[in-house]
Write a protein that holds these residues in place. Sequence first.
Motif, mmCIF file in Angstrom:
data_model
loop_
_atom_site.group_PDB
_atom_site.id
_atom_site.type_symbol
_atom_site.label_atom_id
_atom_site.label_comp_id
_atom_site.label_asym_id
_atom_site.label_seq_id
_atom_site.Cartn_x
_atom_site.Cartn_y
_atom_site.Cartn_z
ATOM 1 N N LEU A 1 0.850 -1.190 0.000
ATOM 2 C CA LEU A 1 0.000 0.000 0.000
ATOM 3 C C LEU A 1 0.886 1.240 0.000
ATOM 4 O O LEU A 1 1.838 1.327 0.777
ATOM 5 N N SER B 1 -4.693 -5.035 5.277
ATOM 6 C CA SER B 1 -4.761 -5.940 4.130
ATOM 7 C C SER B 1 -3.509 -5.868 3.250
ATOM 8 O O SER B 1 -3.395 -6.603 2.266
ATOM 9 N N ALA B 2 -2.575 -4.979 3.594
ATOM 10 C CA ALA B 2 -1.356 -4.863 2.774
ATOM 11 C C ALA B 2 -0.179 -5.505 3.498
ATOM 12 O O ALA B 2 -0.138 -5.540 4.729
ATOM 13 N N LEU C 1 -7.206 6.373 6.392
ATOM 14 C CA LEU C 1 -6.801 5.467 5.306
ATOM 15 C C LEU C 1 -5.914 4.340 5.834
ATOM 16 O O LEU C 1 -6.024 3.184 5.397
ATOM 17 N N ASP D 1 -8.137 1.882 7.557
ATOM 18 C CA ASP D 1 -8.960 1.106 6.623
ATOM 19 C C ASP D 1 -8.165 0.094 5.807
ATOM 20 O O ASP D 1 -8.672 -0.966 5.477
ATOM 21 N N HIS D 2 -6.945 0.475 5.415
ATOM 22 C CA HIS D 2 -6.267 -0.343 4.396
ATOM 23 C C HIS D 2 -4.964 -0.996 4.823
ATOM 24 O O HIS D 2 -4.462 -1.862 4.122
ATOM 25 N N ARG D 3 -4.381 -0.565 5.940
ATOM 26 C CA ARG D 3 -3.048 -1.061 6.281
ATOM 27 C C ARG D 3 -3.027 -2.572 6.489
ATOM 28 O O ARG D 3 -2.123 -3.265 6.020
ATOM 29 N N ARG E 1 -0.972 -0.725 -4.380
ATOM 30 C CA ARG E 1 -2.247 -0.015 -4.292
ATOM 31 C C ARG E 1 -1.969 1.410 -3.799
ATOM 32 O O ARG E 1 -1.230 1.599 -2.838
ATOM 33 N N GLU F 1 -3.374 5.025 -2.322
ATOM 34 C CA GLU F 1 -4.445 5.809 -1.700
ATOM 35 C C GLU F 1 -3.922 7.226 -1.514
ATOM 36 O O GLU F 1 -2.835 7.429 -0.971
ATOM 37 N N ALA G 1 3.562 -0.995 3.898
ATOM 38 C CA ALA G 1 2.939 0.269 3.525
ATOM 39 C C ALA G 1 3.991 1.366 3.511
ATOM 40 O O ALA G 1 4.952 1.338 4.296
#
Length: 391
Positions: free
Chosen positions: A129, A172-173, A165, A168-170, A150, A152, A176
Amino acid sequence: MTSHRSLDDFASAKLDALDRKALRRRPRETRHSDAVTVERDGKSLINACSNDYLGLAHHPEVIEAAREATARWGTGSGASRLVTGGHPLLFELEARLAAFKGTEDCLVFGSGYLANLAITPALAGQADLVLIDQLAHACLYAGARLSGARIEVFRHNDTAHLAELLSDHRRSARHAMVLTDGVFSMDGDLAPLPEILALAEQHDAWTLVDDAHGIGTLGGGRGSAHAFTPPATAPLQMGTLSKALGSYGGYLCASHTVCELLRSRARPFVFTTALPPASAAAALKALDLIEADAALSARPLALAERFCMALGLARPASPIVPVVLGSAERALSVSRELEARGFLVTAIRPPTVPEGTARLRITFSAAHSEADVDRLAASLASLTETVEAAQ
Ligand SMILES: *Cc1c(COP(=O)(O)O)cnc(C)c1O
């Protein structure tokens, strides 16, 4: 010849579209006679849009260092450092930059743009991410896209949005990264580095700060990290030799392990020709001058403050002062009027800045005189009044 025709037709349709929006660009022949004077169409202008913040590109000692290196070692470096080996001046420059920035190691690249094409793709890939500030420089975006991670985008300098962010997204990666300018190139404001680094720490994300406009101008010349107390130092600090250092090239200061990885894996390091010795020699001399004289790196910001005070603008955080004028046409017209009054301040238009925020981007150099600054402020004040009255 059909393909030649269709290619030219394509280019010409694109150019027409740019012309309709006043977005066509043309580099104009300009001679840089000294650190602040340029000649264009036979006319002498005070340059107020250069990134040569300390006037070092024209400093006699910097020129002499480059001249000597060229006379002794030649103009070009011949190949990638991994093929023909690197000139000792490049290794010396890397050691010097690492010491200056307080990191274990440093790697020099062909330009700042190349450094950013190198760093993110060497560290992140599809499972990862990348969080990037909305107004980050085009080459940070280019590196992010090239990595395949990905992406963001967080709202400019909005750490609450970055936190959201990350939450929400860390998870699943795999890894980062957080990418931001230290000093934003078209707005001159600073990133809130202490908050960004704290968030990145909490979420085990790696922060890359692009300090192209901070080195040589902030924190005693050491960059935007040192504009904060205590210094807000990211694990990945990149910048350029091409602005305040008056030379050409880019760098990454980081841990020894990270730099070692990039030496083997960063494609714009492996597959491109090394910097010429003259660029390294010039940058080394520039660092000498910056370290020897604290007043030098403090002067551009002091002049920007003087200018903003004269015009009643907010206190600037860097030597970059944006005067946002809205439409591309308006920015072009004020820029032309300033040129008629003896100043070179190029209009900055989309896509360099967001739609509707075309502007003059005024930059101050240690080589400007106080009188230059005062005359520019007076000219701009009278011009924007007439422009406002005419609207
Ligand atoms: C100018 C700039 C670069 C590119 O550096 P070069 O050495 O000119 O390629 C990268 N990032 C930012 C923020 C810049 O302003």
